[in-house]
Enzyme design. Structure first.
Site, mmCIF file in Angstrom:
data_model
loop_
_atom_site.group_PDB
_atom_site.id
_atom_site.type_symbol
_atom_site.label_atom_id
_atom_site.label_comp_id
_atom_site.label_asym_id
_atom_site.label_seq_id
_atom_site.Cartn_x
_atom_site.Cartn_y
_atom_site.Cartn_z
ATOM 1 N N SER A 167 0.836 -1.191 0.000
ATOM 2 C CA SER A 167 0.000 0.000 0.000
ATOM 3 C C SER A 167 0.881 1.255 0.000
ATOM 4 O O SER A 167 1.622 1.482 -0.955
ATOM 5 C CB SER A 167 -0.957 -0.037 1.194
ATOM 6 O OG SER A 167 -1.987 0.904 1.056
ATOM 7 N N HIS B 204 -4.005 -1.846 -4.385
ATOM 8 C CA HIS B 204 -5.428 -2.188 -4.172
ATOM 9 C C HIS B 204 -6.248 -2.001 -5.449
ATOM 10 O O HIS B 204 -7.390 -1.543 -5.406
ATOM 11 C CB HIS B 204 -6.014 -1.329 -3.054
ATOM 12 C CG HIS B 204 -5.203 -1.302 -1.800
ATOM 13 N ND1 HIS B 204 -4.880 -2.437 -1.098
ATOM 14 C CD2 HIS B 204 -4.621 -0.260 -1.119
ATOM 15 C CE1 HIS B 204 -4.157 -2.109 -0.032
ATOM 16 N NE2 HIS B 204 -3.973 -0.799 -0.038
#
Length: 248
Positions: free
Chosen positions: A129, A164
């Protein structure tokens, strides 16, 4: 003559904080030749969240490695000790959270400069992330609330990154739009479950812990849009030696 050190970094779409099988973490450790690698977790993007640090210790203390954590919100090392600590690692593993805050804190402590030096000395850099976003020139981030582009990365990997890509609403369309209009350069979209290894700037391995997860190269199509190109990913499989991930 000094040995030529490869500059390597990995973008992770999972790991100890999201997955129970430990496949991506084992893949990361498998990139290091040392029999007992030194692995440093950097949780700056989460504000050094204690629960996140606990997850790291639970996962990596069960493995054949030396696990350590770099705390910057209650920093204890002086400049010389901090440099020696980071350059002495085999793997620097950056956690998720707020990408913009991460970069700002690193720069305040000159960690950005030290990470670049560690990269040049052959330390494997990786993260999930925000910990994937930070290595590129730019990224798609929710650091400011709504999804937007951030052109403020360390530029150790050319281009941009979007994590993501498959799991958070708006990620795919927002990233494609940012690349299409030139707000972000062409780059890499990482679905959850994927790991991508770059050596001297080139993609040299891509893996997935689930058959459906993909890594994409996203580029402008020359007609005001963007095109994505799925990359081939090896499927990771569990081994009998892989320890289960303990949850604190």
């Amino acid at each position: 003559m000094a040995a030529i050190r490869e500059r390597r970094l990995a973008l992770l779409g999972g790991g100890f904080s999201t997955d129970d099988d430990g496949l991506l973490d084992d893949w990361v450790l498998g990139q290091v030749r040392a029999p007992r690698p030194k692995v440093c977790f950097v949780p700056t993007a989460s504000g050094d969240a204690p629960d996140y640090v606990g997850q790291f210790h639970a996962a990596f203390q069960a493995r054949a490695c030396e696990a350590a954590v770099l705390h910057l919100f209650r920093r204890e090392l002086d400049d010389d000790a901090l440099r020696a600590f980071l350059l002495g690692q085999d793997v620097i593993y950056v956690g998720g959270g707020n990408t913009a805050n991460l970069l700002a804190v690193w720069r305040a402590h000159s960690v950005d400069r030290l990470l670049r030096e560690a990269f040049d000395h052959g330390v494997l850099l990786c993260g999930i992330s925000a910990g994937a976003n930070c290595w590129a020139e730019g990224s798609l981030t929710d650091s400011f609330g709504p999804l937007t582009h951030l052109s403020d990365g360390l530029a150790l990997l050319s281009g941009s990154v979007c994590p993501h890509y498959d799991s958070e609403p708006g990620r795919r369309s927002s990233y494609r739009a940012a690349v299409a209009r030139g707000a972000l350069p062409a780059g890499w979209a990482v679905e959850d479950g994927v790991g991508a290894l770059f050596t001297d700037g080139r993609l040299t391995d891509s893996v997935t812990r689930t058959p459906q997860a993909r890594l994409y190269r996203v580029e402008p199509d020359g007609e005001g849009g963007a095109e994505e190109y799925a990359q081939s990913c090896r499927l990771l499989v569990p081994t009998a030696a892989a320890p289960p991930v303990a949850r604190p």
